[in-house]
Design a protein around this motif. Structure first.
Motif, PDB file in Angstrom:
ATOM      1  N   ASP A 294      -7.680  -5.454  29.350  1.00 45.02           N
ATOM      2  CA  ASP A 294      -6.727  -6.016  28.389  1.00 45.02           C
ATOM      3  C   ASP A 294      -6.231  -4.974  27.389  1.00 45.02           C
ATOM      4  O   ASP A 294      -5.034  -4.887  27.126  1.00 45.02           O
ATOM      5  N   PHE A 295      -7.171  -4.224  26.808  1.00 44.21           N
ATOM      6  CA  PHE A 295      -6.826  -3.211  25.823  1.00 44.21           C
ATOM      7  C   PHE A 295      -7.715  -1.984  26.018  1.00 44.21           C
ATOM      8  O   PHE A 295      -8.828  -2.085  26.538  1.00 44.21           O
ATOM      9  N   THR A 296      -7.203  -0.832  25.563  1.00 40.02           N
ATOM     10  CA  THR A 296      -8.040   0.363  25.503  1.00 40.02           C
ATOM     11  C   THR A 296      -7.775   1.066  24.184  1.00 40.02           C
ATOM     12  O   THR A 296      -6.651   1.025  23.660  1.00 40.02           O
ATOM     13  N   ILE A 297      -8.813   1.669  23.630  1.00 37.41           N
ATOM     14  CA  ILE A 297      -8.702   2.437  22.391  1.00 37.41           C
ATOM     15  C   ILE A 297      -8.690   3.903  22.796  1.00 37.41           C
ATOM     16  O   ILE A 297      -9.700   4.437  23.254  1.00 37.41           O
ATOM     17  N   ASP A 298      -7.563   4.542  22.645  1.00 37.77           N
ATOM     18  CA  ASP A 298      -7.364   5.884  23.176  1.00 37.77           C
ATOM     19  C   ASP A 298      -7.846   6.939  22.187  1.00 37.77           C
ATOM     20  O   ASP A 298      -8.149   6.646  21.022  1.00 37.77           O
ATOM     21  N   GLN A 299      -7.940   8.185  22.638  1.00 39.64           N
ATOM     22  CA  GLN A 299      -8.248   9.323  21.777  1.00 39.64           C
ATOM     23  C   GLN A 299      -7.553  10.557  22.325  1.00 39.64           C
ATOM     24  O   GLN A 299      -7.290  10.664  23.525  1.00 39.64           O
ATOM     25  N   ASP A 300      -7.229  11.488  21.436  1.00 37.99           N
ATOM     26  CA  ASP A 300      -6.526  12.718  21.808  1.00 37.99           C
ATOM     27  C   ASP A 300      -7.554  13.761  22.219  1.00 37.99           C
ATOM     28  O   ASP A 300      -8.078  14.505  21.388  1.00 37.99           O
ATOM     29  N   LEU A 301      -7.862  13.829  23.504  1.00 35.59           N
ATOM     30  CA  LEU A 301      -8.897  14.735  23.994  1.00 35.59           C
ATOM     31  C   LEU A 301      -8.485  16.201  23.883  1.00 35.59           C
ATOM     32  O   LEU A 301      -9.298  17.059  23.531  1.00 35.59           O
ATOM     33  N   ALA A 302      -7.232  16.496  24.194  1.00 32.40           N
ATOM     34  CA  ALA A 302      -6.772  17.891  24.128  1.00 32.40           C
ATOM     35  C   ALA A 302      -6.878  18.432  22.711  1.00 32.40           C
ATOM     36  O   ALA A 302      -7.200  19.610  22.507  1.00 32.40           O
ATOM     37  N   CYS A 303      -6.636  17.579  21.729  1.00 32.32           N
ATOM     38  CA  CYS A 303      -6.730  18.005  20.339  1.00 32.32           C
ATOM     39  C   CYS A 303      -8.165  18.401  19.984  1.00 32.32           C
ATOM     40  O   CYS A 303      -8.392  19.283  19.150  1.00 32.32           O
ATOM     41  N   GLN A 304      -9.131  17.750  20.636  1.00 36.98           N
ATOM     42  CA  GLN A 304     -10.533  18.004  20.287  1.00 36.98           C
ATOM     43  C   GLN A 304     -10.952  19.439  20.624  1.00 36.98           C
ATOM     44  O   GLN A 304     -11.498  20.151  19.780  1.00 36.98           O
ATOM     45  N   SER A 305     -10.707  19.856  21.857  1.00 37.43           N
ATOM     46  CA  SER A 305     -11.084  21.231  22.225  1.00 37.43           C
ATOM     47  C   SER A 305     -10.253  22.244  21.452  1.00 37.43           C
ATOM     48  O   SER A 305     -10.776  23.273  20.990  1.00 37.43           O
ATOM     49  N   TYR A 306      -8.956  21.959  21.280  1.00 37.56           N
ATOM     50  CA  TYR A 306      -8.077  22.871  20.539  1.00 37.56           C
ATOM     51  C   TYR A 306      -8.529  23.019  19.089  1.00 37.56           C
ATOM     52  O   TYR A 306      -8.664  24.127  18.568  1.00 37.56           O
ATOM     53  N   GLN A 307      -8.780  21.893  18.429  1.00 36.39           N
ATOM     54  CA  GLN A 307      -9.139  21.931  17.014  1.00 36.39           C
ATOM     55  C   GLN A 307     -10.502  22.590  16.797  1.00 36.39           C
ATOM     56  O   GLN A 307     -10.696  23.350  15.847  1.00 36.39           O
ATOM     57  N   ALA A 308     -11.458  22.304  17.683  1.00 35.62           N
ATOM     58  CA  ALA A 308     -12.786  22.913  17.546  1.00 35.62           C
ATOM     59  C   ALA A 308     -12.688  24.433  17.628  1.00 35.62           C
ATOM     60  O   ALA A 308     -13.289  25.161  16.820  1.00 35.62           O
ATOM     61  N   LEU A 309     -11.938  24.945  18.601  1.00 29.99           N
ATOM     62  CA  LEU A 309     -11.776  26.394  18.738  1.00 29.99           C
ATOM     63  C   LEU A 309     -11.011  26.985  17.549  1.00 29.99           C
ATOM     64  O   LEU A 309     -11.344  28.072  17.065  1.00 29.99           O
ATOM     65  N   SER A 310     -10.008  26.257  17.070  1.00 30.57           N
ATOM     66  CA  SER A 310      -9.212  26.745  15.945  1.00 30.57           C
ATOM     67  C   SER A 310     -10.057  26.868  14.686  1.00 30.57           C
ATOM     68  O   SER A 310      -9.949  27.848  13.934  1.00 30.57           O
ATOM     69  N   VAL A 311     -10.898  25.873  14.429  1.00 24.93           N
ATOM     70  CA  VAL A 311     -11.771  25.915  13.254  1.00 24.93           C
ATOM     71  C   VAL A 311     -12.735  27.093  13.357  1.00 24.93           C
ATOM     72  O   VAL A 311     -12.977  27.814  12.374  1.00 24.93           O
ATOM     73  N   LEU A 312     -13.285  27.305  14.545  1.00 21.45           N
ATOM     74  CA  LEU A 312     -14.216  28.423  14.732  1.00 21.45           C
ATOM     75  C   LEU A 312     -13.519  29.770  14.522  1.00 21.45           C
ATOM     76  O   LEU A 312     -14.074  30.686  13.910  1.00 21.45           O
ATOM     77  N   PHE A 313     -12.306  29.888  15.047  1.00 19.56           N
ATOM     78  CA  PHE A 313     -11.569  31.140  14.877  1.00 19.56           C
ATOM     79  C   PHE A 313     -11.313  31.421  13.406  1.00 19.56           C
ATOM     80  O   PHE A 313     -11.502  32.556  12.928  1.00 19.56           O
ATOM     81  N   ARG A 314     -10.884  30.399  12.661  1.00 16.80           N
ATOM     82  CA  ARG A 314     -10.639  30.599  11.224  1.00 16.80           C
ATOM     83  C   ARG A 314     -11.927  30.967  10.500  1.00 16.80           C
ATOM     84  O   ARG A 314     -11.924  31.759   9.555  1.00 16.80           O
ATOM     85  N   SER A 315     -13.034  30.374  10.938  1.00 17.36           N
ATOM     86  CA  SER A 315     -14.325  30.700  10.324  1.00 17.36           C
ATOM     87  C   SER A 315     -14.664  32.171  10.505  1.00 17.36           C
ATOM     88  O   SER A 315     -15.138  32.839   9.572  1.00 17.36           O
ATOM     89  N   LEU A 316     -14.398  32.699  11.705  1.00 20.04           N
ATOM     90  CA  LEU A 316     -14.678  34.108  11.964  1.00 20.04           C
ATOM     91  C   LEU A 316     -13.668  35.022  11.265  1.00 20.04           C
ATOM     92  O   LEU A 316     -14.046  36.057  10.706  1.00 20.04           O
TER      93      LEU A 316
END
Length: 339
Positions: A294-316
């Motif tokens: 009937d319904f599904t609750i979606d999530q932006d999976l591509a954003c997850q890997s992208y954002q995690a790597l981006s945060v790590l890069f900024r940290s370094l």
């Protein structure tokens, strides 16, 4: 909101790589294109990140690793898209990303991969893993070695990670409870299927769901719960057993990945059962269109890997903590009319 290279590229009608070449005054950009990009930069009041630019010019190498389970095709493709986006946007910053995968629930193999990546020189790690004592201990080891870890998709909140990127699973579970309550009356039986308590995200969905249902007047004892570890056969048996043992069961909340097994079990019984799921892979979209979900609750999976790597890069690159402890992409609700 601060302008980004992606925003400039979209407004100027060029690629992110072209914007990057203009930023660093590199060749192979037509004069009119260069002028258009510079004009957009001025309109958006864009100022390049001086620290990152200096890093790019210095040639200092940065090595990131991403460690995740062996996903099904849809999830794997989305995660790969996020990694590809990060690589494209950072291809002139002398940064490399190694992606390593391990069998679902194989914590020992996951920890072994972390050790291998550290021995190979990884300076920061994006990690999707189950929340276990062994994983938390490994995070403490990495923190002591000054190797930042960003969790994504599934959090390890009690471990010393840099941040988490992914679904606000507890909130998503509460939304699921709100939806389910529209189809049920207090006292009606229902089934909740999730991976198990070791999966922090799935446990949070289940907890949020039960919490909201109680607030709306439903009793926990009327909710049958099955932990099936994202396994197709386990899920098939659990749903078939629940349907066979309770002829009044008419609602199933699938908080894990095995929705096709749930649908198959319902087909075997030949009953009309409402199903609420998560994510929007090809199977889910097909079931939404057929009315079997009937319904599904979606999530932006591509954003997850992208954002995690981006945060790590900024940290370094900038030697600073992220501005938030958790980054939650949008979680839209989809049905047969919106997919």
């Amino acid at each position: 909101m601060r302008a980004t290279i992606k925003m400039i590229a979209e407004k100027a009608g060029v690629s992110i790589g072209t914007v990057d070449r203009v930023l660093h005054d590199r060749p192979y950009v037509k004069a009119e294109v260069r002028e258009r990009v510079l004009r957009v930069m001025e309109e958006l009041d864009y100022y390049p990140n001086r620290m990152a630019s200096a890093l790019a010019m210095s040639g200092t190498p940065r090595r990131l690793a991403l460690v995740q389970p062996e996903w099904e095709d849809y999830v794997r493709g989305e995660m790969e898209a996020g990694v590809a986006r990060f690589r494209e946007e950072h291809r002139d910053y002398n940064v490399t990303v190694t992606v390593r995968t391990y069998p679902q629930e194989d914590t020992a193999r996951c920890l072994a991969l972390l050790d291998e990546e550290i021995q190979s020189g990884a300076q920061a790690i994006a990690l999707c893993a189950s929340d276990s004592p062994e994983t938390r201990e490994k995070l403490r080891e990495l923190a002591a070695a000054h190797i930042p870890v960003a969790t994504f998709n599934s959090d390890i909140p009690s471990g010393p990670r840099l941040c988490y990127v992914g679904e606000d699973a507890h909130h998503a579970g509460r939304v699921a409870g709100e939806i389910a309550a529209k189809f049920l009356r207090p006292g009606d039986p229902l089934l909740l299927v999730y991976a198990g308590p070791a999966y922090a995200g799935h446990k949070a969905r289940a907890d949020g769901f039960l919490e909201r249902m109680e607030e709306l007047g439903f009793r926990r004892e009327d909710c049958r719960i099955a932990a099936t570890h994202n396994d197709y056969e386990e899920t098939l048996r659990a749903v078939e057993t629940a349907l066979a043992e309770d002829g009044e069961l008419s609602y199933i909340y699938m908080a894990n990945l095995s929705v096709p097994a749930c649908v198959e079990a319902i087909r075997h019984r030949g009953r009309r059962v409402h199903v609420l799921s998560h994510d929007s892979g090809p199977d889910i979209r097909r079931f939404l269109k057929s009315g079997e979900v009937d319904f599904t609750i979606d999530q932006d999976l591509a954003c997850q890997s992208y954002q995690a790597l981006s945060v790590l890069f900024r940290s370094l690159a900038e030697h600073r903590q992220p501005e938030r402890d958790c980054f939650y992409p949008a979680s839209p609700i989809l049905n047969g009319e919106t997919v």
